[in-house]
Design a protein around this motif. Structure first.
Motif, PDB file in Angstrom:
ATOM      1  N   ASN A 570      25.859  48.293  73.145  1.00  0.00           N
ATOM      2  CA  ASN A 570      25.940  47.668  72.085  1.00  0.00           C
ATOM      3  C   ASN A 570      24.742  47.049  71.640  1.00  0.00           C
ATOM      4  OD1 ASN A 570      28.862  46.852  71.070  1.00  0.00           O
ATOM      5  ND2 ASN A 570      28.908  47.062  73.199  1.00  0.00           N
ATOM      6  N   GLU A 571      23.734  46.732  72.434  1.00  0.00           N
ATOM      7  CA  GLU A 571      22.444  46.314  71.950  1.00  0.00           C
ATOM      8  C   GLU A 571      21.631  47.462  71.309  1.00  0.00           C
ATOM      9  OE1 GLU A 571      20.871  44.992  75.774  1.00  0.00           O
ATOM     10  OE2 GLU A 571      21.598  43.032  75.784  1.00  0.00           O
ATOM     11  N   GLN A 572      21.643  48.610  72.026  1.00  0.00           N
ATOM     12  CA  GLN A 572      21.006  49.760  71.296  1.00  0.00           C
ATOM     13  C   GLN A 572      21.655  50.168  70.138  1.00  0.00           C
ATOM     14  OE1 GLN A 572      20.780  53.921  72.980  1.00  0.00           O
ATOM     15  NE2 GLN A 572      19.218  53.170  73.977  1.00  0.00           N
ATOM     16  N   TYR A 573      22.915  50.167  70.045  1.00  0.00           N
ATOM     17  CA  TYR A 573      23.676  50.626  68.946  1.00  0.00           C
ATOM     18  C   TYR A 573      23.227  49.754  67.773  1.00  0.00           C
ATOM     19  CZ  TYR A 573      27.119  51.682  65.275  1.00  0.00           C
ATOM     20  OH  TYR A 573      27.890  51.749  64.005  1.00  0.00           O
ATOM     21  N   ASN A 574      23.099  48.488  67.773  1.00  0.00           N
ATOM     22  CA  ASN A 574      22.778  47.419  66.683  1.00  0.00           C
ATOM     23  C   ASN A 574      21.360  47.809  66.279  1.00  0.00           C
ATOM     24  OD1 ASN A 574      25.313  46.343  66.671  1.00  0.00           O
ATOM     25  ND2 ASN A 574      24.971  45.052  68.434  1.00  0.00           N
ATOM     26  N   SER A 575      20.507  47.928  67.490  1.00  0.00           N
ATOM     27  CA  SER A 575      19.081  48.110  67.152  1.00  0.00           C
ATOM     28  C   SER A 575      18.815  49.156  66.261  1.00  0.00           C
ATOM     29  CB  SER A 575      18.263  48.021  68.628  1.00  0.00           C
ATOM     30  OG  SER A 575      18.272  49.467  69.123  1.00  0.00           O
ATOM     31  N   ILE A 576      19.439  50.136  66.313  1.00  0.00           N
ATOM     32  CA  ILE A 576      19.291  51.313  65.674  1.00  0.00           C
ATOM     33  C   ILE A 576      20.121  51.276  64.004  1.00  0.00           C
ATOM     34  CG2 ILE A 576      19.861  53.760  65.193  1.00  0.00           C
ATOM     35  CD1 ILE A 576      19.737  54.127  68.264  1.00  0.00           C
ATOM     36  N   VAL A 577      21.146  50.589  64.157  1.00  0.00           N
ATOM     37  CA  VAL A 577      21.939  50.639  62.885  1.00  0.00           C
ATOM     38  C   VAL A 577      21.536  49.256  62.126  1.00  0.00           C
ATOM     39  CG1 VAL A 577      24.340  50.673  61.912  1.00  0.00           C
ATOM     40  CG2 VAL A 577      23.911  52.107  63.697  1.00  0.00           C
ATOM     41  N   ASN A 578      21.399  48.321  62.701  1.00  0.00           N
ATOM     42  CA  ASN A 578      21.052  47.069  62.158  1.00  0.00           C
ATOM     43  C   ASN A 578      19.665  46.466  62.671  1.00  0.00           C
ATOM     44  OD1 ASN A 578      23.511  46.817  60.526  1.00  0.00           O
ATOM     45  ND2 ASN A 578      24.480  46.794  62.750  1.00  0.00           N
ATOM     46  N   PRO A 579      18.520  47.250  62.625  1.00  0.00           N
ATOM     47  CA  PRO A 579      17.256  46.657  62.999  1.00  0.00           C
ATOM     48  C   PRO A 579      17.074  45.460  62.356  1.00  0.00           C
ATOM     49  CG  PRO A 579      17.098  48.297  61.552  1.00  0.00           C
ATOM     50  CD  PRO A 579      18.494  48.424  61.632  1.00  0.00           C
ATOM     51  N   GLN A 580      16.459  44.589  62.935  1.00  0.00           N
ATOM     52  CA  GLN A 580      15.982  43.198  62.618  1.00  0.00           C
ATOM     53  C   GLN A 580      14.714  43.263  62.016  1.00  0.00           C
ATOM     54  OE1 GLN A 580      18.095  40.814  62.577  1.00  0.00           O
ATOM     55  NE2 GLN A 580      19.400  41.897  63.384  1.00  0.00           N
TER      56      GLN A 580
END
Length: 580
Positions: A570-580
């Motif tokens: 989940n952390e990796q997926y969010n970092s790719i799709v929703n980068p801050q």
């Protein structure tokens, strides 16, 4: 290619990756990353030179003023469809690259495909990095985090052929999202059509008719059909042991196994699915227990072979050929192989396919959100113009494909397999997305008019020939198994790719979410967790485990690393799709 100094963490990554066939871990620091010429500067300079030359060729086909020499590596296997004796370093497309583009490829090594991951890991750990290379997701994101990849944005905009750009556009925005950071493109993803990953239930329709049973409309009726197929099959095949549902020992695979059976109940082995805004492992869903009970029913009633957990692919094919399998799950192509073997052995055998969506309830087929086979990249210390060279080579791999309608006369026959050409013997390449709907419409029109003159590609003409032969002559046609299999898998209106296309177009599927590189925990525990799941499935089917053991299994899966793996995904997926 220069020797670069990799961090200790990155060296550990590459050694682990070789052992795990491409898994990655430990983000290396970027402090050791070497400097390079900005991609935009090189692209603009060479583009200006090409424009000054005033060539009538499209920019991607125009040669560099000075030779661009690239160090490359490759995994490959012999292909009987290509001129005998052809190897990657004698691939005639290299002649095109040199004569047309002024690109030379220096092969650092060539190994069989099944040795590629290990050899690449050793190569990377040595610090000798190829200039252009295909990276799986594990390496791609690690290289990206470590600042070892060149920005391809300008080169892609300038040198990518229209066909290359349309190929990426065909798959929507997601692939570019997974290949970019901060609005810059760092890899050109080689994509597979997600509709090709949709599985269905293939069954002996002649046996179903003979048994007097009906096509099922729910999972209970499906199970009863599979039992009936086992019983009826044995009554007409000389009493041979017959599986109503055939499966290899790799029970959680998609083809010739049981993964898609779970999908009939809303369970998704080997997929990360979204639930309440979080990705969860699709095998950990409570619906899995329902599917296990269904499989136990099949085993107890003779629909699964007593030795199903020991079948290898050769044994499976033998039983299919010899009328000992009544049904099996698989994706679009299995009619072309291995079901065609049964058609050759028994021309009266007939197969049909059940769309998982037609079973109602929780039944919904899985389809990957994005299917990236590899990323084509330029590494940090590659020579000047390597970015443009990559785009030219990728554009060539598409143009030389038999699906392409490009004017190939410029290649002087060096694009033809009989002359020793293979896009898969190039160190970087793209898959040509099969325009399924266009081809199917064109070929059906040609068949209805009995006039194939408007078909443009070799592939269309080949498929038309098979379909025309089978529909005209039926079981008396030449090369029956091949003609039948190609028609059923690619052109039939209710079987094969038709099911995948209908699923994709309807949106009625469970998305499997791509999430990038293998996480730290995945590298450490995925093999253990996979073995744990397979063992539980087999033991449950055989009655050695019961519903009372389900919660214990889930707890063990989480305690052995599944919970941490889920968090990291989940952390990796969010970092790719929703980068801050």
């Amino acid at each position: 290619m220069k020797k670069v100094r990799l961090t200790a963490a990155f060296l550990a990554l590459t050694m682990a990756a070789g052992a795990l066939a491409g898994c990655s871990q430990e983000t290396a620091t970027s402090s050791a990353a070497p400097e390079s010429t900005p991609a935009s500067t090189a692209a603009e300079s060479t583009a200006s030179e090409a424009e000054d030359a005033g060539s009538d060729l499209p920019l991607w086909q125009q040669p560099f003023e000075e030779t661009v020499t690239l160090d490359v590596v490759i995994g490959w296997d012999a292909d009987p469809s290509i001129k005998e004796g052809t190897t990657p370093d004698t691939n005639s497309l290299l002649t095109v690259a040199k004569d047309l583009f002024n690109i030379e490829l220096n092969f650092m090594w060539m190994v069989p495909n099944d040795q590629y991951s290990d050899r690449l890991a050793m190569q990377l750990s040595s610090g000798d990095i190829p200039d252009i290379v295909m990276l799986d997701s594990a390496y791609f994101y690690e290289f990206l985090d470590s600042d070892y990849l060149r920005d391809l944005t300008e080169a892609y905009d300038t040198y990518a052929s229209d066909q290359l750009k349309s190929t990426l556009d065909y798959f929507g925005e997601a692939p570019v999202t997974y290949s970019s950071r901060d609005g810059k493109l760092y890899g050109v993803p080689a994509l597979l059509d997600t509709s090709e990953s949709v599985a269905g239930l293939y069954y002996r329709s002649d046996w179903l008719e003979g048994s007097g049973a009906s096509v099922p409309t729910n999972v209970d009726e499906m199970n009863d059909m599979l039992v009936a197929l086992a019983e009826y099959g044995a009554s007409v095949n000389g009493g041979q042991a017959t599986a109503g549902l055939g499966s290899t020992s790799s029970v959680l695979n998609t083809n010739f196994a049981l993964s898609a059976y779970f999908q009939c109940y809303g369970s998704y082995p080997n997929k990360w699915v979204m639930r309440d805004g979080q990705l969860v492992n699709g095998f950990m869903l409570d619906e899995t227990l329902d599917a296990l009970n269904g499989l136990k029913y099949l085993y107890d009633n003779g629909a699964l072979a007593p030795d199903f957990a020991t079948w290898n692919s050769d044994q499976f094919n033998e039983r299919v050929t010899n009328d000992q399998v009544g049904a099996t799950f698989g994706t679009y192509y299995i009619a072309a192989y291995p079901l065609n073997l049964n058609k050759d052995a028994n021309p009266e055998a007939e197969w049909a396919e059940i769309d998982i969506n037609s079973l109602g309830g929780n039944a919904k087929p899985a389809m990957d959100q994005v299917s990236i086979n590899h990323f084509n990249v330029v590494t940090k210390d590659a020579p000047e113009n390597a970015e443009a060279a990559l785009m030219k080579l990728l554009s060539l791999s598409l143009s030389a494909n038999s699906n392409s309608t490009d004017d190939k006369s410029i290649y002087n026959g060096n694009d033809l397999p009989e002359n020793g050409a293979s896009i898969f013997f190039l160190p970087v390449y793209m898959y040509f997305p099969t325009p399924w709907e266009e081809y199917r419409e064109n070929i059906w029109t040609a068949y209805e008019n009995q006039d194939p003159s408007n078909l443009q590609t070799a592939v269309e003409n080949e498929w038309y020939g098979y379909m025309n032969d089978y529909l005209t002559y039926g079981n008396e046609c030449e090369n029956l198994g091949t003609a039948w299999g190609m028609y059923k898998s690619r052109l039939s209106e209710d079987m094969g790719i038709a099911i995948g296309l209908a699923t994709k177009n309807s949106g009625n599927y469970e998305p499997g979410y791509f999430y990038g590189a293998a996480t730290a925990t995945e590298q450490r525990v995925s093999a253990t967790l996979s073995d744990l799941a397979v063992s539980f499935v087999v033991e449950y089917i055989m009655g050695q485990k019961t519903e009372a053991d389900w919660e214990s299994f889930q707890s063990s899966w989480n305690e052995l690393g599944g919970a941490d793996w889920t968090t990291e995904v989940n952390e990796q997926y969010n970092s790719i799709v929703n980068p801050q």
